[in-house]
Write a protein that holds these residues in place. Sequence first.
Motif, short mmCIF file in Angstrom:
data_model
loop_
_atom_site.label_atom_id
_atom_site.label_comp_id
_atom_site.label_asym_id
_atom_site.label_seq_id
_atom_site.Cartn_x
_atom_site.Cartn_y
_atom_site.Cartn_z
N LEU A 234 0.74 -0.96 0.08
CA LEU A 234 -0.09 0.04 0.17
C LEU A 234 1.08 1.02 -0.05
CD1 LEU A 234 -3.34 0.96 0.01
CD2 LEU A 234 -2.53 1.10 2.71
N HIS A 235 0.00 2.18 -1.06
CA HIS A 235 1.23 3.53 -0.80
C HIS A 235 2.44 3.38 -1.72
CE1 HIS A 235 -2.60 4.56 0.65
NE2 HIS A 235 -1.84 4.31 1.70
N HIS A 236 2.64 1.84 -2.27
CA HIS A 236 4.54 2.06 -2.05
C HIS A 236 4.84 2.85 -3.47
CE1 HIS A 236 8.44 -0.28 -3.97
NE2 HIS A 236 7.32 -0.62 -5.67
N SER A 237 4.25 3.25 -4.73
CA SER A 237 4.65 4.23 -6.32
C SER A 237 4.68 5.71 -4.88
CB SER A 237 2.92 4.19 -6.28
OG SER A 237 3.27 3.21 -7.16
N HIS A 238 3.21 5.97 -3.88
CA HIS A 238 4.01 7.34 -3.79
C HIS A 238 5.02 7.37 -2.55
CE1 HIS A 238 -0.67 7.62 -3.55
NE2 HIS A 238 -0.46 8.58 -2.96
N ARG A 239 5.76 6.66 -2.05
CA ARG A 239 6.78 6.66 -1.78
C ARG A 239 8.07 6.29 -2.30
NH1 ARG A 239 3.81 2.85 2.11
NH2 ARG A 239 5.12 1.03 0.93
N VAL A 240 7.82 5.80 -3.38
CA VAL A 240 9.16 5.98 -4.36
C VAL A 240 9.72 6.58 -5.22
CG1 VAL A 240 9.80 4.54 -6.30
CG2 VAL A 240 8.84 3.18 -4.40
N GLY A 241 8.14 7.78 -5.75
CA GLY A 241 8.03 9.17 -6.11
C GLY A 241 8.61 10.01 -5.25
N TYR A 242 8.13 10.20 -3.49
CA TYR A 242 8.63 11.06 -2.63
C TYR A 242 10.13 10.82 -2.75
CZ TYR A 242 9.20 14.02 1.51
OH TYR A 242 9.12 14.18 2.28
N MET A 243 10.32 9.54 -2.22
CA MET A 243 11.75 9.31 -1.91
C MET A 243 12.90 9.34 -2.87
SD MET A 243 12.12 5.05 -0.56
CE MET A 243 11.20 4.47 0.83
N ALA A 244 11.99 9.78 -4.10
CA ALA A 244 13.31 9.94 -5.02
C ALA A 244 13.06 11.51 -5.60
CB ALA A 244 12.94 9.37 -6.87
N TYR A 245 12.22 12.00 -5.26
CA TYR A 245 12.66 13.38 -5.01
C TYR A 245 13.01 14.36 -4.47
CZ TYR A 245 10.63 18.40 -4.94
OH TYR A 245 10.09 19.75 -4.68
N ARG A 246 13.03 13.47 -3.31
CA ARG A 246 14.25 14.21 -1.85
C ARG A 246 15.35 13.63 -2.57
NH1 ARG A 246 12.32 14.61 2.84
NH2 ARG A 246 13.79 15.16 4.74
N CYS A 247 15.97 12.67 -2.20
CA CYS A 247 17.61 12.33 -2.93
C CYS A 247 17.44 13.47 -4.56
CB CYS A 247 17.07 10.93 -3.49
SG CYS A 247 18.67 10.28 -3.55
N ALA A 248 16.76 13.63 -5.27
CA ALA A 248 17.21 14.19 -6.27
C ALA A 248 17.63 15.61 -5.86
CB ALA A 248 16.64 14.52 -6.82
N PHE B 116 12.40 11.99 7.11
CA PHE B 116 12.69 11.56 5.72
C PHE B 116 11.13 10.06 5.91
CE2 PHE B 116 14.36 8.34 2.45
CZ PHE B 116 13.78 8.70 1.63
N TRP B 117 11.29 9.73 7.18
CA TRP B 117 10.74 8.39 6.89
C TRP B 117 9.22 8.98 7.68
CZ3 TRP B 117 11.19 4.55 4.93
CH2 TRP B 117 12.57 4.39 4.10
N PHE B 118 9.53 10.27 8.97
CA PHE B 118 7.71 10.70 9.35
C PHE B 118 7.18 11.62 8.28
CE2 PHE B 118 10.34 11.45 13.46
CZ PHE B 118 10.09 10.38 14.01
N SER B 119 8.16 11.81 7.08
CA SER B 119 7.00 12.24 6.05
C SER B 119 6.16 11.46 5.10
CB SER B 119 8.33 13.42 4.77
OG SER B 119 9.15 14.62 6.18
N MET B 120 6.35 10.45 4.78
CA MET B 120 6.13 9.28 3.92
C MET B 120 4.46 8.98 4.21
SD MET B 120 8.71 8.14 2.88
CE MET B 120 10.03 8.26 2.46
N HIS B 121 3.56 9.58 4.98
CA HIS B 121 2.49 9.07 5.00
C HIS B 121 1.70 9.63 3.76
CE1 HIS B 121 -1.44 9.99 6.19
NE2 HIS B 121 -1.80 9.26 6.96
N PRO B 122 0.88 9.04 2.56
CA PRO B 122 0.19 8.99 1.82
C PRO B 122 -0.25 10.91 1.52
CG PRO B 122 -1.34 7.58 2.62
CD PRO B 122 0.46 8.02 3.95
N GLN B 123 -0.53 10.75 2.82
CA GLN B 123 -1.15 12.72 2.38
C GLN B 123 -0.21 13.37 2.80
OE1 GLN B 123 -3.75 12.70 6.03
NE2 GLN B 123 -5.71 12.06 4.67
#
Length: 426
Positions: A31-45, A195-202
């Motif tokens: 659940l919400h895997h795509s959200h987290r991958v997109g956000y991780m990529a953005y923060r890393c970029a 980084f992890w606290f920000s992973m909520h989909p909202q």
Amino acid sequence: METCEEKVSIDLRRVLLSIAQALDDVGFDTLHHSHRVGYMAYRCALRMGWDQELAQLSFAAGLVHDCGSTQHSALMTFAATRRPGSFARHCEKGFNLLSACGPLSRFALPILYHHTAWYELQTLAMDSHDKQIAGLIYLANRVDHLYFHQHKDLFGNLSAAGKRQIIEQLQAHSGTLFAADMVEVMADLVGNDDFWFSMHPQHIEAVLLRLEAAPLFSRNLNLNERIEIAELFSKIVDAKSPFTFQHSLKVALLSQFLAKKMGYSAKMQKLLYLAGLLHDIGKLRTPDFVLHKEGTLTAEEYTCIKRHATDTRFILQNIHTSSLVCDWASNHHERLDGSGYPLGKTAQELDGPSRIVAVADVFQALTQSRPYRQGMSLEESLNIIAEQVANHQLDGDVFACLQHNAEHCYWLSADENEVGLQSAVG
């Protein structure tokens, strides 16, 4: 009488979020895997100093990276690359889906290679930005799967030991599977609580919707491009159930054809095609065991099925500015006598396009073959619809048009040649 031809526009950022949500509903991954991958990529970029446009492209690619998924990728081995029988199938399917969708075709190549090792990416003749995005999505995807398998504390948070294990796994493949500079930055992020606290989909959705303007998201899409996005959604919907394979496409083709024969303008025909493609998008949220049930539904299961029309309405309202397209799509189970669902609308509340989609949906469902039954014959299908017309449930004028063009409509509904069908109507 033809309905007013209002302007149709969409919010591309919300489309991307809706695709990520659709993948959650289909249930191919956590659940919400795509959200987290997109956000991780953005923060890393951003941490690596990429410009805002490339960082946003990475965010978007993460949201759609699994659009070709056909199995739970968390079951794959850690070091697997694009080889037959592992990740290749869903990478290639995603590439094909995105290549056919003009507004999102920018992501086709990165998605094709988003499970390709960094050392292999360097040998490929492709744009450097595509390589960067593909490599970053591969890394973010792996971080999320490692996170999923880590033990969480009572409150669902990673322990310090869990973070170290993820970092060690990444560093073990630095410079081989993953770019060394990306691993260095991602390791810093993994060790950071925020980084992890920000992973909520909202939180992730709020970040995306607040981003500054970027070229990809600022384009005004024409109607044909909006239809291409709808076709992508319809393929995701139909992939959920073998019972509905190509159903959305065929309802769209039937709706378009009937509208043409009934004298609607070319633009209205396309809008009806768009509504037909999207009419069952709410079924993404219907549990598989209910959607696939062969026998008679219980009262509770029927109530569960009925909510898909409401879900369709809300999903489309979040993407499209056109209230008419949303209405036509979500009205497909309403009936003229008020016996339909979910709103129990009556004839006075159902315009011509809504009536067309309703007839197209019933006709296609009757004539479609399913694993547990053969599709009905043309004569049987027409008899059933005729009875519903006599009971003042379906529209008589639309049915008359269907009868007059019965053989062609039956071919549109029952034929399995998708390309031939589209060229026959278009």
